[in-house]
Design a protein around this motif. Structure first.
Motif, PDB file in Angstrom:
ATOM      1  N   ALA A 148       7.187   0.884  -6.405  1.00 15.86           N
ATOM      2  CA  ALA A 148       5.760   0.878  -6.090  1.00 15.86           C
ATOM      3  C   ALA A 148       5.258   2.310  -5.926  1.00 15.86           C
ATOM      4  O   ALA A 148       4.201   2.677  -6.452  1.00 15.86           O
ATOM      5  N   VAL A 149       6.033   3.141  -5.211  1.00 18.69           N
ATOM      6  CA  VAL A 149       5.667   4.558  -5.051  1.00 18.69           C
ATOM      7  C   VAL A 149       5.669   5.252  -6.406  1.00 18.69           C
ATOM      8  O   VAL A 149       4.745   6.011  -6.738  1.00 18.69           O
ATOM      9  N   GLU A 150       6.691   4.989  -7.208  1.00 23.00           N
ATOM     10  CA  GLU A 150       6.786   5.611  -8.532  1.00 23.00           C
ATOM     11  C   GLU A 150       5.589   5.232  -9.410  1.00 23.00           C
ATOM     12  O   GLU A 150       5.011   6.071 -10.098  1.00 23.00           O
ATOM     13  N   LEU A 151       5.215   3.961  -9.366  1.00 20.21           N
ATOM     14  CA  LEU A 151       4.071   3.509 -10.176  1.00 20.21           C
ATOM     15  C   LEU A 151       2.766   4.127  -9.698  1.00 20.21           C
ATOM     16  O   LEU A 151       1.887   4.424 -10.513  1.00 20.21           O
ATOM     17  N   ARG A 152       2.645   4.326  -8.407  1.00 19.27           N
ATOM     18  CA  ARG A 152       1.429   4.983  -7.900  1.00 19.27           C
ATOM     19  C   ARG A 152       1.345   6.417  -8.428  1.00 19.27           C
ATOM     20  O   ARG A 152       0.265   6.894  -8.755  1.00 19.27           O
TER      21      ARG A 152
END
Length: 163
Positions: A117-121
């Motif tokens: 989720a952090v990576e996609l943000r």
């Protein structure tokens, strides 16, 4: 005419023909009056031998017209992108996230872990540009305005910290 003054067969035929001609002339005049009145009133045209917009239309043309009239081009195109998600974002990203919705220009993506989720943000700007290359633009020039990233749907660990 007969001797008694009554019309004979030929006289009856002439009278019937004259009456039919008179009636046809009246009908033609009435038709012309109705046609002129209809054109003035904007009445609906009658179909003829020439094609017009009331004739049966190909399904593809009708769907295209409906999509443009209702502004559905961008949502339909985004639906195509969601269907081809691994090809648009790449296999590596597609293994860890899935699109779950699209509304009002916001594409919602759910990651399978908090780390993804952090990576996609962090990748959302590049993904947004890539997505907007794949779909027709909306009224402001972009079909997808923002990517909302959700974390995993449920915790990956149980109460005691193990699966």
């Amino acid at each position: 005419m007969s001797a008694e003054g009554e019309p004979t067969g030929i006289d009856l035929a002439r009278a019937a023909l004259a009456a039919a001609r008179k009636k046809a002339k009246e009908l033609e005049q009435d038709k012309a009056r109705r046609s002129a009145a209809g054109r003035r009133a904007g009445a609906q045209r009658r179909s003829g031998s020439r094609s017009d917009d009331r004739d049966p239309q190909p399904l593809q043309a009708t769907i295209g017209r409906l999509m443009s009239e209702h502004g559905w081009e961008a949502p339909v195109a985004v639906g195509g992108v969601i269907h081809n998600w691994p090809h648009v974002v790449g296999e590596r990203i597609a293994e860890h996230c899935v699109p779950v919705g699209f509304a009002d220009g916001v594409l919602t993506v759910q990651a399978d872990s908090p780390a993804w989720a952090v990576e996609l943000r962090h990748l959302s700007g590049a993904l947004l540009a890539k997505l907007n290359e794949s779909v027709p633009s909306g009224p402001d020039g972009r079909a997808v305005k923002r990517i909302a990233v959700l974390g995993p749907a449920k915790p990956r660990f149980g109460l005691n910290g193990f699966r």
